[in-house]
Design a protein around this motif. Structure first.
Motif, PDB file in Angstrom:
ATOM      1  N   LEU A 165       0.819  -1.213   0.000  1.00 51.64           N
ATOM      2  CA  LEU A 165       0.000   0.000   0.000  1.00 51.64           C
ATOM      3  C   LEU A 165       0.853   1.263   0.000  1.00 51.64           C
ATOM      4  N   GLY A 166       1.976   1.264   0.683  1.00 51.50           N
ATOM      5  CA  GLY A 166       2.851   2.421   0.671  1.00 51.50           C
ATOM      6  C   GLY A 166       2.219   3.663   1.261  1.00 51.50           C
ATOM      7  N   TRP A 167       1.616   3.489   2.433  1.00 51.52           N
ATOM      8  CA  TRP A 167       0.844   4.603   3.003  1.00 51.52           C
ATOM      9  C   TRP A 167       1.713   5.758   3.490  1.00 51.52           C
ATOM     10  N   GLU A 168       3.038   5.566   3.521  1.00 45.50           N
ATOM     11  CA  GLU A 168       3.881   6.675   3.965  1.00 45.50           C
ATOM     12  C   GLU A 168       3.753   7.881   3.034  1.00 45.50           C
ATOM     13  N   SER A 169       3.428   7.623   1.774  1.00 48.22           N
ATOM     14  CA  SER A 169       3.269   8.733   0.832  1.00 48.22           C
ATOM     15  C   SER A 169       1.991   9.518   1.086  1.00 48.22           C
ATOM     16  N   LEU A 170       1.058   8.908   1.801  1.00 51.68           N
ATOM     17  CA  LEU A 170      -0.207   9.594   2.065  1.00 51.68           C
ATOM     18  C   LEU A 170      -0.094  10.586   3.216  1.00 51.68           C
ATOM     19  N   GLU A 171       1.062  10.644   3.838  1.00 51.83           N
ATOM     20  CA  GLU A 171       1.248  11.612   4.913  1.00 51.83           C
ATOM     21  C   GLU A 171       1.389  13.036   4.367  1.00 51.83           C
ATOM     22  N   LYS A 172       1.622  13.106   3.034  1.00 52.93           N
ATOM     23  CA  LYS A 172       1.772  14.424   2.431  1.00 52.93           C
ATOM     24  C   LYS A 172       0.440  15.171   2.458  1.00 52.93           C
TER      25      LYS A 172
END
Length: 702
Positions: free
Chosen positions: A140-147
């Motif tokens: 999912l790579g949710w770290e990018s959704l912190e933007k």
């Protein structure tokens, strides 16, 4: 026989498009493909084209570019399952469409769940139109959704079904998902979720919850039951476990939750019609019977695979119907597929009836787990059971084709696992499959030859050589030429011939190897060259002498030598006095099988027809010519010999060549060349005999 009937015209057209994609497309500046002429296809056809390309493994950043034409190729139900697609290609080719469904499960190429969500949400139409989304196996790579400004699942307000199994789903993301206003079906299996309290947010809409193998779940049985009890609309609950990965000390709270659910009041989850607790090994039969008794009016499914409780006769592994149901439901779960296939193998060991639906499920299991040795080990054995003996002839040909291609994939995936390879060879070793079922016979030949080079088990060696001998005869001239470039293939087959000849046996392994070599050298100069370089002539001369009383072996040996004699560039290699004298002796021996004498005569005729290239004693040449003339005269009296002359059309081309080159109308045929006289006489007699027997009803059987 193919009970499915002929393929639909649309399927044939789509298959042709996939096959000819390079010819139908041009390349954009970025290297992606674009259809040269792109008509407006019916929407369903565009979906089918993408699905077919994905299933054939030809969807990638380059080919998916054809779907950038969103006006001509309108996608609604898109599948790029198990394809290699990057974020950029996905954004350009898939996101512009007004999608209703998207399956991006197990996609490679760097695409993440965050990329999918942000890409889909960038299309305003998709925000409301998308109803079904599967991201099974995707990071999912949710770290990018912190933007700041990056969208979340909740931006896709139309979602009704969401599959996030085998992902890095977290509790925080689950909370966002559960705010979706129309969410009806959710799969969070094998994820990192530790708390499911968020499900209370969708308690009035959620109808199906799949929570298989939640290894990090950290909730007390009481709290978990409380959450379940609040899901008033829930009709399908899957709370199963992987029985292979869990030891006796794990999952105690979950098992206790299941026990209380089974023994609890029917007022808990009153709408429930389907419950799956497969893999829960500590569940008692008493609890199951109590649950069935209280829910007998509306329960339609109870999953008990790998619990040891199939005697309850609901669904498990007791009979074929239960096992097939397991294969359908657990297609993406390796642990249950393995269990179901083991039981299926035991149930089909002595089957004598065609079961196409069952075979299709086995093939789908292999496709869903291409890297699982455990699945393929049992699945290939099941395939053998389901295609054994005469059963295969009653199965749809299209199903057999896909089955064999899947077996070839298994041979590629597990080249060093002897039992998987053996299972595949056992299925392939069928005259009907090898002769009548269409599949990639070149690939099969290469794989079987490669396997043969690594194993010396006599039984399996005989089987492999038998397969090769049939497959080589089915290859096109181009494929045989390509195969012949590898001299190791010739060395391997000659080694088998030498091995069997050294111990003096005339078994099927020797005969199949000789047949394979015969077919391999048929009008393929490269193969003939390899044969000579590997000292095949010396070996075959020894075989001719050793097996003088074995006409079937002599015929195969002489047939290959005849193939070499047909090629002028190799005729000099046959100029061995001992070899030609032996072949001449075979031609002269009237007690030998007529097929042996036929090939012996063919070899000598080819060599003697080019007198200018003769390098041996002239007396031997004259003896050969006289013997050929004598055989030609005897042919008048032997219709069997005429039959053998009629077996190969190359004989007639050869006769025509000789006649046109050497015929001089001013000189009698016998003076021109005795060889021409012999064979033209045979040709005339055969033609006359065939005409009289066909047109005048001659029935002489001599």
């Amino acid at each position: 026989m193919d009970s499915e009937g002929p393929c639909a015209l649309s399927d044939l057209c789509l298959a042709q498009v996939c096959h000819s994609l390079d010819a139908l497309c041009c390349l954009r500046v970025d290297g992606s493909m674009s259809l040269i002429h792109s008509p407006i296809l019916p929407q369903e056809m565009a979906d089918q084209l993408l699905h077919r390309m994905a299933s054939q493994g030809i969807i990638n950043d380059r080919s998916v570019g054809i779907f950038r034409s969103s006006k001509e190729l309108r996608l609604r139900r898109a599948s790029i399952r198990r394809c290699s697609v990057s974020d950029q290609a996905f954004q350009l080719a898939i996101c512009p469409h007004q999608l209703m469904e998207l399956d991006a499960s197990w996609v490679s190429g760097g695409l993440t769940g965050a990329d999918v969500i942000s890409g889909l949400a960038s299309n305003p139409a998709c925000r409301s139109s998308l109803q079904r989304l599967s991201l099974n196996g995707l990071r999912l790579g949710w770290e990018s959704l912190e933007k700041v400004g990056v969208v979340h699942f909740s931006s896709l307000q139309g979602l009704r079904m969401l599959n996030l199994a085998n992902t890095d789903l977290s509790d925080a993301v689950l909370e966002d998902i559960c705010t979706l206003p129309h969410l009806e079906s959710l799969d969070i299996s094998c994820s990192a979720v530790s708390n499911v309290n968020a499900l209370l947010e969708c308690k009035n809409t959620l109808k199906s919850l799949t929570a298989h193998r939640l290894g990090q779940l950290d909730m007390s049985p009481a709290r978990l039951l409380f959450v379940f009890n609040q899901l008033h609309a829930l009709r399908h609950l899957d709370f199963s476990e992987d029985h292979f990965s869990v030891d006796d000390s794990d999952g105690k709270d979950a098992d206790e939750t299941v026990r209380q659910l089974l023994e609890g009041s029917p007022q808990m989850l009153p709408s429930l019609v389907s419950l799956d607790i497969s893999g829960r090994k500590k569940i008692s039969e008493a609890s199951i019977r109590a649950f069935l008794k209280s829910r007998s009016d509306h329960l339609t499914f109870l999953g008990l695979l790998a619990t040891g409780l199939s005697s309850c006769d609901v669904t498990g592994e007791a009979d074929e119907n239960q096992v097939c149901e397991a294969l359908k439901r657990y297609r993406d779960r390796e642990c249950f597929i393995r269990e179901a296939l083991v039981h299926l193998y035991n149930l089909t060991t002595d089957t004598d009836k065609p079961k196409p639906d069952m075979l299709k499920l086995v093939v789908q299991s292999m496709q869903s787990h291409p890297a699982s040795l455990h699945v393929h080990l049992v699945a290939t054995a099941c395939v053998f059971n389901l295609t054994n003996q005469d059963v295969s002839q009653a199965l749809p040909v299209s199903l057999l084709t896909s089955t064999i291609m899947q077996l070839l994939d298994a041979m590629i995936a597990f080249p060093h696992h002897q039992q998987v390879q053996k299972n595949c060879l056992l299925t392939l070793c069928s005259d009907y499959i090898l002769q009548d079922v269409p599949f990639d016979k070149y690939l099969a030949t290469v794989l079987v030859i490669n396997w043969l080079s690594r194993h010396e088990d006599p039984t399996l060696q005989r089987m492999a050589v038998a397969i090769i001998s049939i497959l080589v005869a089915k290859l096109s001239r181009e494929e045989t030429t390509q195969l012949s470039k590898d001299i190791n293939i010739m060395k391997q087959l000659l080694a088998i011939v030498q091995q069997r000849a050294m111990i003096g046996v005339a078994d099927s392994t020797l005969k199949f190897a000789l047949s394979a070599l015969w077919n391999l050298t048929d009008e393929v100069p490269a193969a003939a060259r390899n044969f000579i370089q590997c000292r095949g002539l010396e070996l075959y001369e020894e075989v001719l002498e050793s097996y003088y009383t074995e006409p079937s072996i002599q015929q195969k040996v002489l047939g290959l030598l005849n193939n070499i004699a047909e090629e002028e560039e190799f005729q000099a290699d046959l100029m061995e006095e001992d070899l030609l004298e032996h072949v001449l002796h075979l031609l002269q021996d009237s007690h030998l099988d007529v097929g042996v004498r036929y090939f012996a005569g063919g070899i000598l005729a080819h060599i003697a027809s080019r007198s200018e290239a003769w390098t041996l004693d002239q007396e031997l040449l004259r003896t050969i010519e006289k013997q050929l003339v004598s055989v030609g005269k005897d042919t008048f009296k032997c219709r069997k010999m005429l039959f053998f002359f009629s077996l190969s059309e190359r004989v007639f081309f050869f006769l025509f060549f000789l006649f046109t080159v050497f015929y001089d109308p001013s000189v009698p045929c016998t003076v021109c060349n005795p060889v021409i006289y012999c064979f033209v006489t045979c040709l005339f007699v055969f033609t006359f005999t065939f005409f009289t027997s066909t047109c005048l009803g001659t029935t002489d059987g001599n």
